[in-house]
Design an enzyme around this catalytic site. Structure first.
Site, mmCIF file in Angstrom:
data_model
loop_
_atom_site.group_PDB
_atom_site.id
_atom_site.type_symbol
_atom_site.label_atom_id
_atom_site.label_comp_id
_atom_site.label_asym_id
_atom_site.label_seq_id
_atom_site.Cartn_x
_atom_site.Cartn_y
_atom_site.Cartn_z
ATOM 1 N N ASN A 208 0.856 -1.182 0.000
ATOM 2 C CA ASN A 208 0.000 0.000 0.000
ATOM 3 C C ASN A 208 0.895 1.235 0.000
ATOM 4 O OD1 ASN A 208 0.757 0.554 2.720
ATOM 5 N ND2 ASN A 208 -0.900 -0.733 3.481
ATOM 6 N N ARG A 209 0.284 2.389 -0.039
ATOM 7 C CA ARG A 209 1.068 3.617 -0.185
ATOM 8 C C ARG A 209 2.020 3.816 0.999
ATOM 9 N NH1 ARG A 209 -2.242 8.398 -2.515
ATOM 10 N NH2 ARG A 209 -3.716 7.603 -0.984
ATOM 11 N N GLU A 211 3.311 1.500 2.995
ATOM 12 C CA GLU A 211 4.385 0.512 2.940
ATOM 13 C C GLU A 211 5.429 0.894 1.893
ATOM 14 O OE1 GLU A 211 1.688 -3.361 4.285
ATOM 15 O OE2 GLU A 211 1.864 -2.803 2.165
ATOM 16 N N ASP A 277 -5.655 -8.363 1.007
ATOM 17 C CA ASP A 277 -5.646 -9.803 0.736
ATOM 18 C C ASP A 277 -6.423 -10.117 -0.527
ATOM 19 O OD1 ASP A 277 -4.245 -10.259 3.120
ATOM 20 O OD2 ASP A 277 -6.091 -10.482 4.277
#
Length: 484
Positions: A208-209, A211, A277
């Site tokens: 995600n952004r 991470e 997920d």
């Protein structure tokens, strides 16, 4: 690549059933305790939750597996659990899913990661976690890698689902990626932490952004900055492609020097739990089915838009995706599967709305039907109508019925303003549909006695009510009446 039509995308969704995926990662047990709060505890200024029901399901890498099976994809699953009750429960839940080959290794003395959420009226009150995020035993890690080496050739794509709970540590990811490479298989990674060197050589990482920002050590606030961070991460660790999930801003795929942006698909965001997920599962299944990466990413974006519109950690089934891609608008969108009807009913209840249910074959819709449906709608906030399938009607009424096909009967019902959803049931009665939807109000005509109403005992047991609608007074309907 050129834009794909809805029909082409629907065919791509159907292809996911031909895919097979190996998932390796941190399995968890997700428990959700539902109830209601009517008072504050006299012992402390905290709410008292009166528990109504509990639900347990696989979480973490187990939720990736759950999403894959919802697509009809075959799955092999490798993980580690503790020798505790939660580990036993998780093993049973995983093994009970269709199309799964489970390899859940047991480590003595280890605590199985368990997350318990307490929810009242759609609001999460508290989350309690039990876990030991220590690396698994080295001998167990060696065994896990050996099993992966034997299993990877029987599947098309390997997924590493890393929740930093101790399975994918040290050189385990490197050895797993090497095993996939040796078998000619692609690797998709759902990463965690700041050190993406663990995943060097992977075909796709899906951060995600936040991470991406931590792993690259760069700003990601603007579009150019985000792409620069993705390129730096790719080049630094020899990762073939990066798919960044960006919440309300959609998703961005960097593949070679080509950038694809997918706007957010969600019509309504209810809960983002588990959406990552879902993205990983769908894109991996797409690659395993032989779809081009941009098409697999597009499908994962559609799936993510569906799951964030559901309460709790949810999945996007292939039927949900086909419905979303069908292009149907207006009344036909009211016709849904039983599973979708149950999900929407649950969402409506958590908004404080009363959900009603009635059923029938509605072969030739007449004023008596309209009268019943309008009464039912007055007794609830949302009305779901169960329609017997053609096969069910024939079993009950004989081979000459129905006179109209189920699709036509459902479409006519869906056009009525008193009806909010239409779903089918293929059984001889609607008991299973009632059990799945759990209506607050069950309605039948007054030509039934209360003890004759299918599902009445169930509905009353969970606090619902059963209402008998008055019948329309019998009278002739002339052509003059119909012209008024």
């Amino acid at each position: 690549m050129p834009p794909m039509s809805s029909a082409d995308l629907a065919e791509a969704v159907r292809a996911l059933r031909r895919a097979s995926v190996l998932v390796v990662g941190d399995a968890m047990l997700d428990r959700t305790v539902y109830g209601h709060v009517n008072r504050i505890s006299p012992e402390a200024p905290v709410p008292v939750l009166s528990v109504e029901r509990e639900v347990a399901m696989p979480g973490g890498a187990g939720n990736v597996v759950r999403n894959l099976t919802a697509l009809g994809t075959s799955v092999a699953f490798l993980s580690v659990v503790g020798d505790d009750q939660a580990g036993s429960d998780l093993t049973g839940l995983i093994g009970g899913q269709p199309g799964v080959e489970p390899w859940l290794l047991v480590q003595g003395g280890r605590t199985t990661t368990t997350k318990t959420r307490f929810i009242a009226s759609g609001q999460q009150l508290l989350r309690a976690d039990q876990e030991v995020a220590q690396p698994i035993h080295p001998r167990l890690a060696d065994r896990l890698v050996r099993i992966a080496q034997d299993t990877v050739a029987a599947t098309k794509v390997m997924v590493l689902s890393d929740y930093r709970k101790g399975v994918l540590v040290g050189d385990v990811p490197e050895r797993l990626i090497a095993a996939a490479r040796a078998a000619g298989r692609k690797v998709v990674v759902d990463p965690k932490g700041e050190d993406f060197s663990l995943y060097a050589g992977a075909d796709l990482v899906v951060p995600n952004r936040a991470e991406l920002r931590r792993a690259a050590g760069m700003s990601v606030e603007s579009e150019p900055a985000l792409l620069a961070a993705a390129r730096a991460l790719r080049d630094r660790h020899q990762i073939a492609a990066v798919l960044v999930t960006r919440g309300r801003d959609g998703m961005t795929l960097l593949e070679n020097d080509t950038v694809h942006h997918f706007p957010a698909e969600a019509a309504e965001v209810v809960d983002i739990s588990g959406a990552g997920d879902t993205v990983v599962a769908v894109v991996a299944a797409g690659l395993a089915a032989g779809l081009p990466l941009p098409v697999a990413a597009r499908l994962s974006n559609v799936a993510a838009g569906l799951v964030v519109g559901k309460l709790g950690t949810a999945v996007a089934r292939d039927t949900d995706m086909l419905e979303a891609l069908s292009g149907e608008h207006g009344t036909l969108r009211k016709i849904v599967s039983r599973t979708r009807a149950a999900e929407l009913a649950e969402r409506w209840r958590r908004r404080g709305w009363r959900v009603g249910f009635t059923d029938g074959h509605f072969d030739l819709l007449h004023p008596g039907h309209i009268h019943l449906l309008e009464q039912a709608r007055r007794w609830c906030d949302r009305l779901i109508v169960g329609v017997q399938t053609d096969a069910s009607v024939r079993r009950v009424k004989g081979p000459a019925r129905p006179m109209q096909a189920e699709a036509a009967r459902a479409a006519v019902l869906a056009s009525l303003p008193s009806v909010d959803l239409v779903t089918f049931f293929d059984e001889d009665d609607c008991a299973a549909a009632i059990e799945a939807i759990r209506p607050d109000v069950l309605v039948k005509g007054a030509d039934h006695r209360m003890d004759q109403v299918v599902g009445s005992v169930m509905v009353q047991e969970w606090g619902g009510v059963v209402r008998l609608a008055e019948l329309l007074p019998p009278r002739a309907i002339s052509a003059a009446d119909l012209s008024r």
